[in-house]
Design a protein around this motif. Sequence first.
Motif, PDB file in Angstrom:
ATOM      1  N   HIS A  54       0.776  -1.217  -0.102  1.00  0.00           N
ATOM      2  CA  HIS A  54      -0.019   0.060  -0.153  1.00  0.00           C
ATOM      3  C   HIS A  54       0.977   1.223   0.002  1.00  0.00           C
ATOM      4  O   HIS A  54       0.664   2.272  -0.771  1.00  0.00           O
ATOM      5  CB  HIS A  54      -0.797   0.090   1.154  1.00  0.00           C
ATOM      6  N   CYS A 114      -9.455   4.054   2.960  1.00  0.00           N
ATOM      7  CA  CYS A 114      -8.254   4.219   2.799  1.00  0.00           C
ATOM      8  C   CYS A 114      -7.480   5.578   3.480  1.00  0.00           C
ATOM      9  O   CYS A 114      -8.313   6.623   3.054  1.00  0.00           O
ATOM     10  CB  CYS A 114      -7.594   4.009   1.524  1.00  0.00           C
ATOM     11  N   SER A 127      -5.152   7.237   2.661  1.00  0.00           N
ATOM     12  CA  SER A 127      -4.721   8.110   1.781  1.00  0.00           C
ATOM     13  C   SER A 127      -5.805   8.775   0.684  1.00  0.00           C
ATOM     14  O   SER A 127      -5.477   9.880   0.223  1.00  0.00           O
ATOM     15  CB  SER A 127      -3.581   7.482   0.867  1.00  0.00           C
ATOM     16  N   CYS A 128      -6.799   7.838   0.418  1.00  0.00           N
ATOM     17  CA  CYS A 128      -7.895   8.327  -0.632  1.00  0.00           C
ATOM     18  C   CYS A 128      -9.193   8.437  -0.340  1.00  0.00           C
ATOM     19  O   CYS A 128     -10.010   8.908  -0.894  1.00  0.00           O
ATOM     20  CB  CYS A 128      -7.340   7.726  -2.203  1.00  0.00           C
ATOM     21  N   CYS A 153      -6.120  -1.182  -1.219  1.00  0.00           N
ATOM     22  CA  CYS A 153      -6.853  -0.002  -1.566  1.00  0.00           C
ATOM     23  C   CYS A 153      -6.803  -0.258  -3.358  1.00  0.00           C
ATOM     24  O   CYS A 153      -6.007   0.125  -3.917  1.00  0.00           O
ATOM     25  CB  CYS A 153      -6.289   1.196  -1.183  1.00  0.00           C
ATOM     26  N   SER A 199      -7.662   2.024  -5.190  1.00  0.00           N
ATOM     27  CA  SER A 199      -7.432   3.102  -6.139  1.00  0.00           C
ATOM     28  C   SER A 199      -6.011   3.487  -5.761  1.00  0.00           C
ATOM     29  O   SER A 199      -5.221   3.811  -6.686  1.00  0.00           O
ATOM     30  CB  SER A 199      -8.523   4.228  -5.393  1.00  0.00           C
ATOM     31  N   CYS A 200      -5.620   3.447  -4.646  1.00  0.00           N
ATOM     32  CA  CYS A 200      -3.852   3.705  -4.536  1.00  0.00           C
ATOM     33  C   CYS A 200      -3.153   2.504  -4.913  1.00  0.00           C
ATOM     34  O   CYS A 200      -2.010   2.852  -5.401  1.00  0.00           O
ATOM     35  CB  CYS A 200      -3.605   3.632  -3.168  1.00  0.00           C
TER      36      CYS A 200
END
Length: 261
Positions: free
Chosen positions: A154, A221, A223-224, A241, A243-244
């Motif tokens: 990740h 997540c 981060s996003c 995740c 998307s990441c």
Amino acid sequence: LRELFAGVLVVGEGLSPDATEGRRVRGLRRRGKYILLDLEHELSLGVHLRMTGRLWVAAPDQARPKHTHVVVSLDDGRELRFTDPRRFGRVQLDLATRLETTGFLASLGPEPEELSAGALERVFARRPGPLKGVLLDQRVVAGLGNIYVDEILHDCGLDPRLAAHCVHPAEIVRLLGSTRRILSDAIEAGGSTIRDYVGGDGRPGAFQRAHRVFGRQGKPCPSCGEAVRKIRVAGRGTHFCPSCQPRRRRRPRRSSQGGTR
Ligand SMILES: [Zn+2]
């Protein structure tokens, strides 16, 4: 050195548990997932905690808990104890050289801080399997387990399902950076306590609070904000995740350079 439950202590050929008698402890090391207690006369005690093992020093008057399998009596009256309710852990007494060349350390790959991006690239080039499985392989790099591989992937934004031989050289550099950073942060925080892990001082770890994906399926997540997913990769529960760590089309690593070899 005494064994209270047969099957947990493994003693090297020609040695007996008495061989530790009167031997000073010269040092304590870690190699991959193993703890190594170096004694005088080239002896070593290798300990693998596995799921529920615990190695700790107890005061003389402290009652021995159930599941105490191996005990080393120290000359000040204290006891070094190995306890393990599930009994997957092992304690191995052997000559240091034999432990490292034939015992459970023999097939271990390099520590993450000793591994170069070039060496990892050469290993990956031969491995078409998912990146996650290759990183869990202790022969490739020592010490990475399920939690940390999920967190590392990740951190560097790589899909755990990506075929190892498709990882680009620049991504390998990033992956190594994430590996070293996550491991040193985790060690600093005393490890991750998911159920019952405690360190040698009896305190639980704190790194689980810093987990960004492991054990956080369905949660956003950090981060996003996308929901963390849990799937199976290389036979292990895997958190990531979408998307990441986007899925990438399989394509040979050097296709952009052309050529037909
Ligand atoms: Zn994300």
